[in-house]
Scaffold this motif. Structure first.
Motif, PDB file in Angstrom:
ATOM      1  N   CYS A  33       0.857  -1.187   0.000  1.00  0.00           N
ATOM      2  CA  CYS A  33       0.000   0.000   0.000  1.00  0.00           C
ATOM      3  C   CYS A  33       0.898   1.244   0.000  1.00  0.00           C
ATOM      4  N   CYS A  36       0.279   3.305   3.706  1.00  0.00           N
ATOM      5  CA  CYS A  36       0.746   2.777   5.000  1.00  0.00           C
ATOM      6  C   CYS A  36       1.957   1.854   4.835  1.00  0.00           C
ATOM      7  N   HIS A  51      -9.856   1.256   2.504  1.00  0.00           N
ATOM      8  CA  HIS A  51      -8.595   1.113   3.233  1.00  0.00           C
ATOM      9  C   HIS A  51      -7.757   2.394   3.128  1.00  0.00           C
ATOM     10  N   ASP A  55      -6.497   4.813   6.056  1.00  0.00           N
ATOM     11  CA  ASP A  55      -5.084   5.178   6.267  1.00  0.00           C
ATOM     12  C   ASP A  55      -4.927   6.687   6.388  1.00  0.00           C
TER      13      ASP A  55
END
Ligand SMILES: [Zn+2]
Ligand SMILES: [Zn+2]
Ligand SMILES: [Zn+2]
Ligand SMILES: [Zn+2]
Length: 213
Positions: A33, A36, A51, A55
């Motif tokens: 990712c 993150c 997601h 984050d």
């Protein structure tokens, strides 16, 4: 920066500044990712977006008059629950029926007109007197002034109260959340919030490609 070296994937216009899952990996395939920096895999674009915005803690309280201006939320539902409960719901006084009142106005009213109650009593009266919010004014978007006109022109069953264009709370949440998501991604990329850009990411060149629109 020269224009010539840019690689642009035509036809992959993104509604948001965030790259789509397809720009990063195939659905279900693990990748790092970019926010993150942990390995992740997502079955679809929707779960990737959720997601990424988690984050970024993309959603912040939009009320400028309170100490929670800097409160950040990773989930749109948690953020909007806070907005509704703390700032946007209107209440009636359970003791004398006065209202609808904003939360601070109700608080003020309780402490001046019903000062026989202690703070626990106030809390109960505030909780119990809150109206269920079903619609909000499109003109109350904290990020743009154009939405009310757009809803009015689109004419898709806007609920008109006097001259105010009211929209369903869910519609309001989604609209304001989209502004917040856009701003969170632009902030991550270090771009000014007013910049109108289409952002393109390709796997060979992970730096974002910016195209003035
Ligand atoms: Zn992540
Ligand atoms: Zn707040
Ligand atoms: Zn009262
Ligand atoms: Zn707006």
């Amino acid at each position: 920066m020269g224009q010539s070296g840019r690689r642009v994937r035509k036809g992959v216009a993104l509604s948001s500044a965030l790259p789509s899952l397809w720009d990063l990996a195939l659905p279900g395939q693990p990748f790092k990712c970019p926010i993150c920096l942990t390995m992740q895999r997502f079955p679809n674009d929707r779960s990737w977006r959720s997601h990424a915005f988690d984050d970024l803690k993309a959603y912040r309280c939009t009320n400028p008059d309170t100490g929670c201006r800097e409160r950040l939320f990773g989930q749109p539902d948690a953020w909007f629950k806070h907005e509704l409960k703390e700032h946007r719901a209107l209440s009636h006084c359970l003791l004398c029926g006065l209202g609808p009142l904003s939360r601070p106005a109700l608080h003020q009213h309780l402490s001046t007109s019903h000062h026989e109650f202690n703070s626990d009593g106030f809390m109960m009266l505030e909780e119990g007197g809150r109206n269920v919010t079903k619609t909000l004014s499109a003109g109350d978007c904290p990020f743009c002034s154009s939405w009310e006109g757009q809803v009015r022109r689109a004419g898709t069953t806007p609920i008109l109260v006097n001259v105010t264009v009211m929209v369903d709370v869910e519609q309001f949440k989604n609209h304001v959340a989209a502004h917040q998501e856009e701003l969170a991604v632009l902030a991550l990329l270090g771009l000014p919030s007013r910049t109108k850009l289409s952002i393109w990411v390709s796997q060979e060149d992970p730096s974002p490609q910016l195209l003035p629109t």
